[in-house]
Design a protein around this motif. Structure first.
Motif, PDB file in Angstrom:
ATOM      1  N   SER A 125      -1.187   2.947  -5.976  1.00  0.00           N
ATOM      2  CA  SER A 125      -2.328   2.109  -6.379  1.00  0.00           C
ATOM      3  C   SER A 125      -3.105   1.636  -5.156  1.00  0.00           C
ATOM      4  O   SER A 125      -4.255   1.226  -5.268  1.00  0.00           O
ATOM      5  N   GLY A 126      -2.461   1.655  -4.008  1.00  0.00           N
ATOM      6  CA  GLY A 126      -3.150   1.326  -2.756  1.00  0.00           C
ATOM      7  C   GLY A 126      -3.603  -0.114  -2.673  1.00  0.00           C
ATOM      8  O   GLY A 126      -3.014  -1.009  -3.275  1.00  0.00           O
ATOM      9  N   ARG A 127      -4.685  -0.315  -1.896  1.00  0.00           N
ATOM     10  CA  ARG A 127      -5.141  -1.674  -1.628  1.00  0.00           C
ATOM     11  C   ARG A 127      -6.035  -2.231  -2.733  1.00  0.00           C
ATOM     12  O   ARG A 127      -6.167  -3.440  -2.871  1.00  0.00           O
ATOM     13  N   THR A 128      -6.695  -1.341  -3.485  1.00  0.00           N
ATOM     14  CA  THR A 128      -7.780  -1.815  -4.347  1.00  0.00           C
ATOM     15  C   THR A 128      -7.414  -2.085  -5.810  1.00  0.00           C
ATOM     16  O   THR A 128      -7.927  -3.038  -6.398  1.00  0.00           O
ATOM     17  N   SER A 137      -5.107  -3.294  -7.821  1.00  0.00           N
ATOM     18  CA  SER A 137      -4.653  -4.555  -8.420  1.00  0.00           C
ATOM     19  C   SER A 137      -5.636  -5.697  -8.191  1.00  0.00           C
ATOM     20  O   SER A 137      -5.510  -6.754  -8.805  1.00  0.00           O
ATOM     21  N   VAL A 138      -6.620  -5.513  -7.324  1.00  0.00           N
ATOM     22  CA  VAL A 138      -7.538  -6.627  -7.038  1.00  0.00           C
ATOM     23  C   VAL A 138      -8.958  -6.370  -7.563  1.00  0.00           C
ATOM     24  O   VAL A 138      -9.697  -7.307  -7.852  1.00  0.00           O
ATOM     25  N   TYR A 139      -9.326  -5.111  -7.733  1.00  0.00           N
ATOM     26  CA  TYR A 139     -10.713  -4.826  -8.122  1.00  0.00           C
ATOM     27  C   TYR A 139     -10.936  -4.838  -9.639  1.00  0.00           C
ATOM     28  O   TYR A 139     -12.021  -5.163 -10.116  1.00  0.00           O
ATOM     29  N   ALA A 140      -9.876  -4.468 -10.400  1.00  0.00           N
ATOM     30  CA  ALA A 140     -10.022  -4.409 -11.866  1.00  0.00           C
ATOM     31  C   ALA A 140     -10.174  -5.817 -12.453  1.00  0.00           C
ATOM     32  O   ALA A 140      -9.594  -6.758 -11.943  1.00  0.00           O
ATOM     33  N   SER A 179       0.826  -1.209   0.000  1.00  0.00           N
ATOM     34  CA  SER A 179       0.000   0.000   0.000  1.00  0.00           C
ATOM     35  C   SER A 179       0.863   1.264   0.000  1.00  0.00           C
ATOM     36  O   SER A 179       0.335   2.368  -0.002  1.00  0.00           O
ATOM     37  N   GLY A 188     -11.240 -11.194  -7.547  1.00  0.00           N
ATOM     38  CA  GLY A 188     -10.127 -10.439  -8.109  1.00  0.00           C
ATOM     39  C   GLY A 188     -10.100 -10.587  -9.620  1.00  0.00           C
ATOM     40  O   GLY A 188     -11.045 -11.064 -10.228  1.00  0.00           O
TER      41      GLY A 188
END
Lengths: 211, 459
Positions: free
Chosen positions: A135-138, A140-143, A131, A200
């Protein structure tokens, strides 16, 4: 008051129990030698093989110009209309190299995201991210599609090496989240049938740039 | 016999005769058995790896008080808050208090056995809070109103047709969806919930004391989303989950994945050291870690059972257990099923209510054989049996029977009394409780003395 007394009670019970110690189970096995298969290839190849073995999509780029071209081709082939990137230095490098196709303004609306990473772990084909990246937490996992831009200098062989590297790098200011991501999101919860892209991304690309 | 034991026997009898159940379980476990050896290839020294893992857990547990306090020191420095709970009730109270403060209406949950142990979902439902399971297997189980069947594979006992039918009933989807389509339905439904939820609840696979962090192992990405979008993150975790250092994960992540699902590492292994830090883009404003005892210090208190706290919840002993495979996960009527469940449940709850589980074992030792951290599971089952007898929990009839057996078998003259037929009658008819759930004993027609004499030419 209640909470602190709970703490005292739990600690008291633990200390009472530990008044009877038990000996170390296997003193002969102590040590720091690796218990994993050693690397037999160059780290780039080791990573590429392990990552693609887990359905990751790998591409090697000799420089950033080639990276921009390959991204262009991918965007065209996958008909990507809105790409999101929230890491300034990567964005800048890509724009300079001729790729400026960033139309998504947030991760919820994008059809692919581009991020960097902290390190790549060759033995397991994993991306180590944190983090501390913007790009933070989201992102790489939300897209639905995650594209990672990495450099050969970021390769390490094993997980422990990678984690200790981050501990040293950040010293007392560890990022609030560190994640080791290995391939696309998957599940086998229904009859052990492999399905990718549960929560993810269903596709993960790594563009490994020399440097 | 206690009510729980009666119920266990009745359910075991029915389940072990259920061919369709056995087919589904064997199908799943065979797939698991096929991939585990492949994942093991990543180790050059597998036995050393397992022994070192046991040593690391030993180190953590033998200094548990210091480890937990070190965690708290490090974790609170980054703004995290630690809550200590002696019982399930205290943990639930703490969650309730946080939810009220945050005005929580919807809560997303990633897979966690500890939250099953304290029955968090039922509790939240009573508070009028929607608690949504986001792991696909747990989501399926929640839709069906059932507890998880297995600690790693919650819906192991359902075929793809069962799941398609369940989704059709509960969500109104067509009844012939494939696993891919079903997964997509869950993805779409749950995406909204991640954004909507005020609170995210996770468990933790490891407490890392030197850096003050928790680590969560998963494949789907729902745990990452549960601690990314909601403004508050609560991690509920048993106090035994400690490992001493960050570097230990380099060993534990691959071990857990190898024995849990036959992967080198699972897709996402995430370390959370606190709430969003200054300068970071996103993440929760508040993070709480709830340390749960709930009977764990009972296991700690006996130096023999202490090693049960080294368990990393991979589920390998369930998959290896001939009893589990025949009677299934729900028959145990406990949160933790299989050999490890039989070992720990009597200590987490009441010995008298759950001691019967330690007898539901052939003592074949396969659980001990497959345990990645080399817990002597079958010996701990014996230890439980011993403890139950020691504390006078055996029935009068049982005690008399064993006393008679002991007297008889220690006395050569009594052993030589009567022929095989008489002995068979004695055991199989007089002590008929023995044969109710076991095969009949069949004594040799001649006594050992007779055979010995014959062999040595004295007959």
């Amino acid at each position: 008051m209640q909470i602190s007394s709970s703490k005292e009670n739990v600690l008291k019970k633990i200390r009472q129990a530990l008044a009877n110690p038990v000996p170390v189970p296997f003193s002969q096995s102590e040590g720091n030698t690796s218990v994993f298969q050693p690397s037999t290839k160059e780290l780039e190849i080791e990573f590429a093989e392990n990552f693609t073995g887990l359905l990751g999509k790998f591409s090697f780029c000799i420089n950033e110009k080639e990276l921009a071209q390959q991204l262009q081709q991918l965007a065209f082939a996958k008909k990507l209309k809105s790409i999101y990137c929230n890491e300034k230095d990567i964005k800048q490098k890509l724009v300079t190299a001729g790729f400026d196709n960033f139309t998504a303004t947030d991760v919820a609306a994008c059809d692919a995201s581009i991020t960097g990473c902290e390190l790549l772990v060759a033995r397991t084909g994993s991306l180590l991210m944190s983090s501390a990246q913007t790009s933070g937490r989201t992102v790489s996992v939300y897209a639905p599609i995650h594209i990672c831009v990495a450099y050969t200098s970021q390769l390490v062989y094993d997980i422990k090496e990678g984690l200790l590297h981050l501990k040293e790098k950040y010293a007392n200011k560890l990022p609030s989240l560190i994640t080791l991501a290995t391939g696309p999101s998957r599940t086998a919860d229904i009859e052990k049938t492999l399905v990718v892209g549960v929560h993810g991304p269903a596709e993960v690309y790594v563009f490994l740039v020399e440097g | 016999m206690t009510e729980t034991a009666e119920s266990f026997k009745a359910k075991s009898t029915i389940k072990s005769d259920d061919r369709e159940h056995r087919r589904k379980i064997n199908f799943n476990i065979n797939k698991y058995n096929a991939v585990v050896p492949v994942a093991k290839h990543q180790f050059s020294e597998l036995m050393v790896a397992r022994e070192r893992a046991k040593n690391a857990k030993w180190r953590a547990i033998e200094t548990l008080d210091q480890q937990l306090e070190e965690f708290e020191r490090q974790f609170t420095k980054r703004g995290g808050k630690v809550i200590w709970a002696e019982t399930a009730e205290q943990a639930l109270e703490a969650v309730e208090k946080i939810c009220k403060e945050k005005n929580c209406k919807t809560l997303v949950k990633s897979k966690s056995m500890v939250t099953e142990e304290i029955h968090l979902n039922q509790f939240l439902e009573k508070q009028g809070i929607e608690s949504v399971e986001t792991d696909l297997g747990e989501y399926i189980q929640q839709l069906d109103g059932e507890a998880p069947y297995h600690i790693v594979t919650p819906a192991m006992h359902k075929s793809k047709e069962d799941v398609a039918k369940l989704f059709a009933e509960k969500l109104g989807t067509p009844s012939d969806l494939t696993p891919e389509q079903l997964t997509l339905v869950a993805r779409v439904k749950l995406r909204e919930k991640f954004i909507q939820a005020e609170v995210g609840v996770t468990g933790a696979n490891f407490i890392i004391s030197d850096i003050g962090a928790i680590a969560i192992t998963e494949n789907e990405g729902n745990a990452r989303l549960s601690c990314a979008f909601p403004k508050t993150h609560i991690a509920i975790v048993g106090i035994e989950k400690v490992i001493p250092t960050l570097g230990d994960l380099g060993l534990f992540w691959p071990l857990l994945a190898t024995y849990g699902t036959g992967q080198k590492v699972t897709v996402y292994n995430t370390i959370v050291t606190g709430p969003r830090q200054e300068g970071e883009t996103d993440g929760p404003e508040d993070m709480y870690v709830i340390f749960l005892d709930n009977g764990r210090t009972n296991l700690l208190n006996n130096p023999k059972t202490r090693e049960a706290l080294y368990c990393i919840r991979c589920g390998a002993c369930l998959n290896a257990c001939p009893v589990y495979k025949n009677i299934g996960g729900h028959t145990y009527e406990t949160t933790y099923s299989g050999p490890i469940g039989s070992v720990i449940t009597p200590h987490l709850k009441e010995m008298d209510d759950y001691k019967h589980l330690s007898n539901a074992s052939s003592l074949c030792g396969n659980c001990t054989e497959v345990c990645p951290v080399r817990i002597n599971l079958h010996e701990l089952l014996l230890e439980n049996r011993h403890e139950a007898v020691e504390f006078g929990m055996a029935t009068y009839g049982e005690r008399i029977a064993w006393k008679a057996w002991k007297t008889g078998s220690l006395n050569r003259k009594m052993m030589n009394l009567g022929n095989g037929k008489l002995k068979n009658w004695m055991i199989n008819k007089v002590f008929s409780a023995w044969t109710a759930h076991r095969g009949k004993l069949n004594f040799s027609n001649k006594t050992f003395n007779e055979m010995w004499d014959e062999r040595n030419g004295k007959g």
